[in-house]
Motif scaffolding. Sequence first.
Motif, PDB file in Angstrom:
ATOM      1  N   GLU A 621      40.094  33.057  40.832  1.00 56.82           N
ATOM      2  CA  GLU A 621      38.886  33.124  41.571  1.00 56.82           C
ATOM      3  C   GLU A 621      38.396  34.696  41.170  1.00 56.82           C
ATOM      4  N   THR A 622      39.412  35.649  41.052  1.00 59.71           N
ATOM      5  CA  THR A 622      38.840  37.031  40.697  1.00 59.71           C
ATOM      6  C   THR A 622      39.422  37.611  39.409  1.00 59.71           C
ATOM      7  N   SER A 623      39.921  36.651  38.507  1.00 64.91           N
ATOM      8  CA  SER A 623      40.445  37.452  37.130  1.00 64.91           C
ATOM      9  C   SER A 623      40.370  36.291  36.251  1.00 64.91           C
ATOM     10  N   HIS A 638      30.303  36.448  33.650  1.00 59.98           N
ATOM     11  CA  HIS A 638      30.915  36.351  35.003  1.00 59.98           C
ATOM     12  C   HIS A 638      29.601  36.185  36.267  1.00 59.98           C
ATOM     13  N   THR A 674      38.968  41.299  35.453  1.00 56.32           N
ATOM     14  CA  THR A 674      38.814  41.151  36.840  1.00 56.32           C
ATOM     15  C   THR A 674      37.494  41.374  37.505  1.00 56.32           C
ATOM     16  N   ALA A 675      37.379  40.983  38.377  1.00 56.07           N
ATOM     17  CA  ALA A 675      36.143  41.255  39.235  1.00 56.07           C
ATOM     18  C   ALA A 675      36.054  42.492  39.946  1.00 56.07           C
TER      19      ALA A 675
END
Length: 676
Positions: A621-623, A638, A674-675
């Motif tokens: 979800e975040t990477s 993204h 990563t986000a």
Amino acid sequence: MMTTARLIMPLLMALTAWTAVAQPQTSLLRPVPGKTALPLSVPPYQSFCWFAADRGRWPGDGNRVLPWFGKTDPGKLVNSKPNPTVAKPGVHAMFALFHLKNGRYMAVLPVAEPDSLAWLNIDGKGNFMVEYGTLGKNLAKPQSVLAVIAVDDNIYSTCSAVWEKALSLPFVKGRTLPREKKAYPEPFKYLGWCSWEQYKKNITSALLEKTARHLEESPVPVRWLLVDDGFQVQEGLKLISFQPRQDKFPEGWKPLMKHKSAKLKWMGLWHCYYGLWKGIHPEHRLGPQVARGLVSTPKGNILPGDGPGGAGAFYKPFLQSVRDAGFDFVKIDVQAEYLKQADGLDNPVHHNTKCSEALEKACRQTGLELINCMAQGTVNIQNTRHSAVTRCSIDYKMGDEAMGKSHLLQSYANTLWLGQTAWPDHDMFHSTDPSSARLMAISKAVSGGPVYLSDPADKLNPEHIMPLVWSDGLLLRPLAPAVPLPDSVFLDALNENRLYRVIAPLPGQSAAVVLYNLKHPSPETAVRGKISLNDYRYAAALLKGKQALNYYGTPVEGIAAYSAEGGRALTASRPELDVEITGFQDRLFILAPIVGGWAVIGRGDKFLSPCAVEGSPEYAETSLRFRIRESGPVVIWHGKGPVKAGGTPVKNLGNGFYELQFPVSSRPLDVTVTAE
């Protein structure tokens, strides 16, 4: 943690839908006793594409088979001149496509038996016909099948089905194999160089040695060198000896072979299919055993053929001389001209078949790889049992815009039928061509075939070369050759103000789409077109089996459509992106599936950037994590805002695209994004 398993359910759904669809309908056109010409029954159609040489070439089509586009009147087409670079369309064709009024597609493929040949014709009244014969003094025995016909809702399935059926016929089976069942030659996986376009016949041992030294010293990783025409012992374009001429090559090939190295690993030699352009000289020095493989025409042409010793009596020593000199592969030219040269023989088709069989066998026996050139003839194409590469175009010419446009159109269109059994060779190009170097480089990239240069070896332009290759010269190659998208198959792109569009499948369930403005002369205003989410599914055009399943449905989250000039995500709510091109230009898009809000484009400085990604990315979800074959600038998408990659600088390219600015090196790179 999410993985590419996110794509499995859509693929299973797509597979279920695909298996429920009716398969292509195929039929065989058989002869009628006592007739050598039959009408071709075509249902009502809205347009057609006629694959034929320009006027006056047949049956020596060479590399001249072009797509000719018609609407309702075949007679009108053959009396026009829609392509400014060649003569009027020829009436004799070796393949035809029809877009029927009911929306379906029809393909017609005439076939060759070992002793006779079928072809398509437009007669004097403008009727489509199928004819057959030996093209010689002997009458043809009735062929069991003249042509294979396939009809389907999908243009690519139609083309594949007609070939699959043809390759299963008893008299064709085993003489030609599908492209995917052939081994692609190792040298052509790497960047090469050829002497022809730059030097023509003005080659010498000293010039080639100088070229080899420059290639060895160059930072550009050229891995093979092909010696083209201009070295033969000949008189009146008739071959006298298998050895090179003494005035240009006083020590033979030995000085050049000394330049083979870890970098310049392979060398190839051009030869004519039947000796030289006008055959064999009557006072040749090939020896009595070789002479047993020769035949003479009433016009005095001496050619290899089914002579007293069989065609192998010529081809085995012919190819062995190449191998003994130290060469690793051959480019055999003017194969389809044989039928014209053999005019007057008892059965030119029979002799041509035996020559094709003997050529393939001799290459296998001597260990030489083979590029077929000027081989766009039914007899030649349907006798490529092992060889995996065939030229698909007329020669490239530096700085000639009209020929450049025609070259691109011909190369891609011919891949619809030629690409079923071979990888298409788009010919060499100049990386310093001011009019089309980048266009040519991209077209070679998406072809999947050999990529080779012809600039002076000390003048190579890395700007248009390095996006094609890795540091060791290995090409970034698609999974299958690029072909026209459905809306371009019947597009007369040289004469219509619409963008010509092609697609090729890439690793990681990605694809490349290239759009071209081929209108000639180029209009002053922009020519418009688009790419869409729907285009993605056509990437499987020339794929078979499990690889094809990846494209039968579009990814649930859409695709990230990346271009160096700008792109964006294509989703169900925004499925299309408008594109405008002014002048003779192209636009390359990479289509990458979106998974969990991420998409991996790959090395942004390479034309086929997804080829850089090794293995399957890991999506969370975040990477996002993935591995790149060689370090360099990496582009990702993204959809949920900015990203970071440790301490590596990140450039926001807009519309969700980010460039991770890793340094260029030959080392692999593990990437974690990563986000923010």
